[in-house]
Motif scaffolding. Structure first.
Motif, PDB file in Angstrom:
ATOM      1  N   ALA A  97       0.840  -1.203   0.000  1.00 24.12           N
ATOM      2  CA  ALA A  97       0.000   0.000   0.000  1.00 24.12           C
ATOM      3  C   ALA A  97       0.871   1.247   0.000  1.00 24.12           C
ATOM      4  CB  ALA A  97      -0.925  -0.009   1.215  1.00 24.12           C
ATOM      5  N   ALA A  98       1.961   1.203   0.757  1.00 23.80           N
ATOM      6  CA  ALA A  98       2.872   2.349   0.814  1.00 23.80           C
ATOM      7  C   ALA A  98       3.618   2.535  -0.497  1.00 23.80           C
ATOM      8  CB  ALA A  98       3.872   2.156   1.957  1.00 23.80           C
ATOM      9  N   TYR A  99       4.073   1.438  -1.089  1.00 30.12           N
ATOM     10  CA  TYR A  99       4.867   1.519  -2.315  1.00 30.12           C
ATOM     11  C   TYR A  99       4.018   1.783  -3.561  1.00 30.12           C
ATOM     12  CZ  TYR A  99       8.680  -0.468   0.472  1.00 30.12           C
ATOM     13  OH  TYR A  99       9.645  -0.689   1.420  1.00 30.12           O
ATOM     14  N   GLU A 100       2.714   1.507  -3.474  1.00 32.11           N
ATOM     15  CA  GLU A 100       1.862   1.658  -4.654  1.00 32.11           C
ATOM     16  C   GLU A 100       1.834   3.106  -5.149  1.00 32.11           C
ATOM     17  OE1 GLU A 100      -1.002   0.149  -7.581  1.00 32.11           O
ATOM     18  OE2 GLU A 100       0.847  -0.424  -6.570  1.00 32.11           O
ATOM     19  N   ALA A 101       1.898   4.047  -4.230  1.00 39.09           N
ATOM     20  CA  ALA A 101       1.931   5.458  -4.633  1.00 39.09           C
ATOM     21  C   ALA A 101       3.153   5.732  -5.501  1.00 39.09           C
ATOM     22  CB  ALA A 101       1.945   6.359  -3.399  1.00 39.09           C
ATOM     23  N   GLY A 102       4.281   5.118  -5.156  1.00 39.41           N
ATOM     24  CA  GLY A 102       5.492   5.287  -5.957  1.00 39.41           C
ATOM     25  C   GLY A 102       5.361   4.665  -7.333  1.00 39.41           C
ATOM     26  N   ASN A 103       4.694   3.507  -7.417  1.00 37.59           N
ATOM     27  CA  ASN A 103       4.481   2.856  -8.716  1.00 37.59           C
ATOM     28  C   ASN A 103       3.645   3.741  -9.642  1.00 37.59           C
ATOM     29  OD1 ASN A 103       5.838   0.520  -7.858  1.00 37.59           O
ATOM     30  ND2 ASN A 103       3.975  -0.371  -7.028  1.00 37.59           N
ATOM     31  N   ILE A 104       2.542   4.254  -9.097  1.00 38.50           N
ATOM     32  CA  ILE A 104       1.645   5.085  -9.903  1.00 38.50           C
ATOM     33  C   ILE A 104       2.308   6.417 -10.258  1.00 38.50           C
ATOM     34  CG2 ILE A 104      -0.569   6.308  -9.896  1.00 38.50           C
ATOM     35  CD1 ILE A 104      -1.663   4.043  -8.127  1.00 38.50           C
ATOM     36  N   SER A 105       2.997   7.003  -9.276  1.00 33.11           N
ATOM     37  CA  SER A 105       3.684   8.277  -9.526  1.00 33.11           C
ATOM     38  C   SER A 105       4.774   8.113 -10.582  1.00 33.11           C
ATOM     39  CB  SER A 105       4.299   8.811  -8.231  1.00 33.11           C
ATOM     40  OG  SER A 105       3.298   9.116  -7.287  1.00 33.11           O
ATOM     41  N   GLY A 106       5.473   6.981 -10.536  1.00 37.48           N
ATOM     42  CA  GLY A 106       6.537   6.738 -11.518  1.00 37.48           C
ATOM     43  C   GLY A 106       6.007   6.699 -12.937  1.00 37.48           C
ATOM     44  N   ALA A 107       4.887   5.987 -13.118  1.00 38.70           N
ATOM     45  CA  ALA A 107       4.284   5.935 -14.455  1.00 38.70           C
ATOM     46  C   ALA A 107       3.778   7.302 -14.881  1.00 38.70           C
ATOM     47  CB  ALA A 107       3.136   4.925 -14.460  1.00 38.70           C
ATOM     48  N   SER A 108       3.203   8.046 -13.929  1.00 37.50           N
ATOM     49  CA  SER A 108       2.676   9.367 -14.275  1.00 37.50           C
ATOM     50  C   SER A 108       3.795  10.347 -14.626  1.00 37.50           C
ATOM     51  CB  SER A 108       1.830   9.928 -13.127  1.00 37.50           C
ATOM     52  OG  SER A 108       2.631  10.246 -12.007  1.00 37.50           O
ATOM     53  N   LEU A 109       4.984  10.166 -14.041  1.00 38.32           N
ATOM     54  CA  LEU A 109       6.132  11.009 -14.406  1.00 38.32           C
ATOM     55  C   LEU A 109       6.510  10.800 -15.869  1.00 38.32           C
ATOM     56  CD1 LEU A 109       8.419  10.687 -11.240  1.00 38.32           C
ATOM     57  CD2 LEU A 109       7.285  12.755 -12.056  1.00 38.32           C
ATOM     58  N   GLY A 110       6.434   9.547 -16.312  1.00 34.17           N
ATOM     59  CA  GLY A 110       6.687   9.269 -17.725  1.00 34.17           C
ATOM     60  C   GLY A 110       5.664   9.943 -18.618  1.00 34.17           C
ATOM     61  N   LEU A 111       4.387   9.892 -18.184  1.00 34.82           N
ATOM     62  CA  LEU A 111       3.321  10.564 -18.937  1.00 34.82           C
ATOM     63  C   LEU A 111       3.556  12.070 -18.997  1.00 34.82           C
ATOM     64  CD1 LEU A 111      -0.089   8.941 -17.877  1.00 34.82           C
ATOM     65  CD2 LEU A 111       0.847   9.087 -20.186  1.00 34.82           C
ATOM     66  N   GLN A 112       3.955  12.629 -17.853  1.00 32.54           N
ATOM     67  CA  GLN A 112       4.185  14.068 -17.796  1.00 32.54           C
ATOM     68  C   GLN A 112       5.356  14.489 -18.676  1.00 32.54           C
ATOM     69  OE1 GLN A 112       4.605  14.940 -13.593  1.00 32.54           O
ATOM     70  NE2 GLN A 112       2.806  13.672 -13.193  1.00 32.54           N
ATOM     71  N   GLY A 113       6.334  13.582 -18.835  1.00 34.44           N
ATOM     72  CA  GLY A 113       7.461  13.883 -19.702  1.00 34.44           C
ATOM     73  C   GLY A 113       7.031  14.048 -21.150  1.00 34.44           C
ATOM     74  N   ILE A 114       5.923  13.376 -21.513  1.00 33.37           N
ATOM     75  CA  ILE A 114       5.396  13.466 -22.887  1.00 33.37           C
ATOM     76  C   ILE A 114       4.261  14.480 -22.968  1.00 33.37           C
ATOM     77  CG2 ILE A 114       4.383  12.142 -24.783  1.00 33.37           C
ATOM     78  CD1 ILE A 114       5.617   9.624 -23.528  1.00 33.37           C
TER      79      ILE A 114
END
Length: 403
Positions: A97-114
Motif C-alpha cells: 500500500a505504501a509503495y503503490e503510490a510510488g508505482n503510480i507516480s513513476g508511471a505518471s512522471l513518464g506521462l508528464q514527460g510526454i
C-alpha cells in the motif's frame, strides 16, 4: 516455439513486478554514480532471482497452493505460525500500500514527460489516469488477460530501454569489464545492496508461487515452467542493465529523480532518446501498479484461507484497498513516509525469513517428495539465504539511520 509461447505468463508477470520505478531509479543512480562498474551486481541479482523463484516454481506446481497458504499449513505451533503470518501480512499488504503510490507516480512522471499538462501544483491527473487503467485491468481481467497485458508492457519496456541504451553508444569493453570484474568498495556497497534488493523482492516470491499453481496443474509442466522463468528473468536483467548502461553513458553527473535520465538524454542524444525512456517509465510504472495489489491480495488469500481468488469480493477488496491508497497519495502528491519506513523495516525482516522458510519447505519430503531440493540446490539456497540476511539487515539499518 508455439509450445513455449503457450507456456509463458507467470514469470513475465514476475519480471513486470520487479522492473518498476524503484528499479529504474536505483539502476539510474548506479550508472550515473559508478559508471558500468556495478553491472556484476545485477548479474548476481538475476542469478539469485532465478534460483529463488525456481524453488517457488516447484513448490507452487507440486503443492498446487500459494506460499502463504503452505507456510500456514506447515507451521504447526500457533506460537510460531501466527507471528510469522502477521509479519508476512504486514510486510506485503501494508508495505505494498505504501509503495503503490510510488508505482503510480513513476508511471505518471513518464506521462508528464510526454504530456506536461497532466500535472498541476495540487493535483496529478496522470496518476489518476494510471490508477484507473490498473483498476480496470484488475477488475475485469482474468489471469490470461493480465498476463497478455503485462507481456505487452514488458515488451514495450524492454524495447524502449534497449533502444535508449543503443542510442547512447556505450563502450563495449567497459561494459564487459563491469559485468565480469566485481568491484565492491565502501562507497558503492549500499548501491550494490539496493540493486540486489530491487531485483529480489519479497512480494514477488508469493505472487509467483500463486500464479504458477494456477497456470500449471501437474508436474509434467515443470520443465516448461523452468524455461519460462529463466527467459523472463533474463529479459528483466537485460532491461535493468540497459537502464544502468544508458545512465552511465549519458554524461549526467547527478540525478535527483527518475525523470532526470530522460531529460538528460534530450540535449545529448536527441529528443527521441528522451521519448523512449519516458515510454519505458510509463510501462514499468503500470506493470508494478498492477502486480503490487495483486500480490497483496494473494498473500491475504493464503493467510486467511480463502478458497477463491480473482472474482472473490474479499480478494478484490484487498487489491482495491492497495490501489486506492496509491491513487489517493500519488494524485494529491502525499508522501506516506512513516508507512514507507514501516514497510522497509518489515520487508527487511520478511525477506530473509521467507528465504529460510522456502528453503525448509523445498526440503520437506512429505510435501514435495522426489521434487525436493538436491545437494547443489541446497548449497545455492544457503548462499542465497545468507545474501538475503545481508540485504535485510542493511535495509533495516538504513531506515534506522534516518529516523
Amino acid at each position: 516455439m508455439k509450445k513455449f509461447l503457450d507456456n509463458i505468463g507467470p514469470s513475465v508477470v514476475l519480471t513486470a513486478a520487479f522492473i518498476g520505478p524503484g528499479t529504474i531509479t536505483v539502476c539510474t543512480l548506479a550508472g550515473v554514480n559508478f559508471g558500468f562498474s556495478l553491472l556484476w551486481a545485477l548479474l548476481i541479482a538475476i542469478f539469485t532471482c532465478i534460483i529463488l523463484q525456481g524453488m517457488t516454481t516447484r513448490l507452487g506446481i507440486v503443492t498446487q497452493r500459494g506460499l502463504s497458504d503452505v507456510i500456514k499449513d506447515q507451521l504447526k505451533s500457533p506460537y510460531i505460525k501466527w507471528p510469522v503470518i502477521v509479519l508476512i501480512f504486514s510486510a506485503i499488504v501494508i508495505g505494498n500500500a505504501a509503495y503503490e503510490a510510488g508505482n503510480i507516480s513513476g508511471a505518471s512522471l513518464g506521462l508528464q514527460g510526454i504530456f506536461p499538462s497532466l500535472v498541476s501544483d495540487s493535483f496529478n491527473k496522470g496518476a489518476l489516469l494510471i490508477g484507473i487503467i490498473a483498476f480496470v485491468l484488475l477488475y475485469f481481467g482474468n489471469n490470461k488477460l493480465l498476463e497478455r497485458t503485462l507481456i505487452a508492457l514488458v515488451v514495450i519496456m524492454s524495447i524502449s530501454f534497449i533502444i535508449a541504451m543503443v542510442i547512447t553508444g556505450p563502450n563495449l569493453i567497459d561494459v564487459l569489464k563491469g559485468l565480469l570484474v566485481p568491484n565492491l568498495t565502501s562507497d558503492n556497497i549500499l548501491t550494490v545492496v539496493a540493486l540486489l534488493g530491487t531485483t529480489v523482492v519479497p512480494y514477488n516470491i508469493f505472487l509467483h508461487t500463486a500464479l504458477v499453481s494456477e497456470k500449471w496443474k501437474d508436474t509434467t509442466s515443470l520443465s516448461w515452467a523452468r524455461k519460462e522463468l529463466i527467459v523472463a528473468v533474463l529479459v528483466g536483467g537485460v532491461v535493468s542493465m540497459s537502464i544502468l548502461i544508458c545512465a552511465a553513458s549519458s554524461g549526467l553527473t547527478k540525478v535527483n529523480a527518475v525523470t532526470d535520465l530522460a531529460e538528460g538524454l534530450a540535449p545529448l542524444f536527441s529528443s527521441f532518446a528522451s521519448l523512449v525512456v519516458n515510454i519505458g517509465l510509463i510501462a514499468a510504472g503500470i506493470t508494478s501498479a498492477i502486480t503490487a495489489p495483486l500480490a497483496a491480495a494473494y498473500v491475504a488469500k493464503g493467510c486467511f484461507g480463502w478458497e477463491k481468488a480473482q472474482t472473490s469480493y474479499k480478494f478484490r477488496l484487498v487489491w482495491m484497498f492497495i490501489l486506492l491508497i496509491g491513487i489517493f497519495c500519488s494524485s494529491l502528491k502525499i508522501n506516506p513516509i512513516e508507512i514507507i519506513k514501516f514497510a522497509q523495516i518489515t520487508n527487511g525482516i520478511v525477506l530473509p525469513l521467507v528465504a529460510i522458510l522456502l528453503l525448509w519447505l523445498v526440503n520437506n519430503k512429505s510435501l514435495l517428495g522426489s521434487y525436493r531440493n538436491n545437494t547443489l540446490q541446497n548449497i545455492l539456497g544457503v548462499l542465497i539465504v545468507g545474501l538475503t540476511v545481508v540485504l535485510g539487515v542493511k535495509s533495516i539499518l538504513k531506515v534506522i539511520e534516518v529516523l
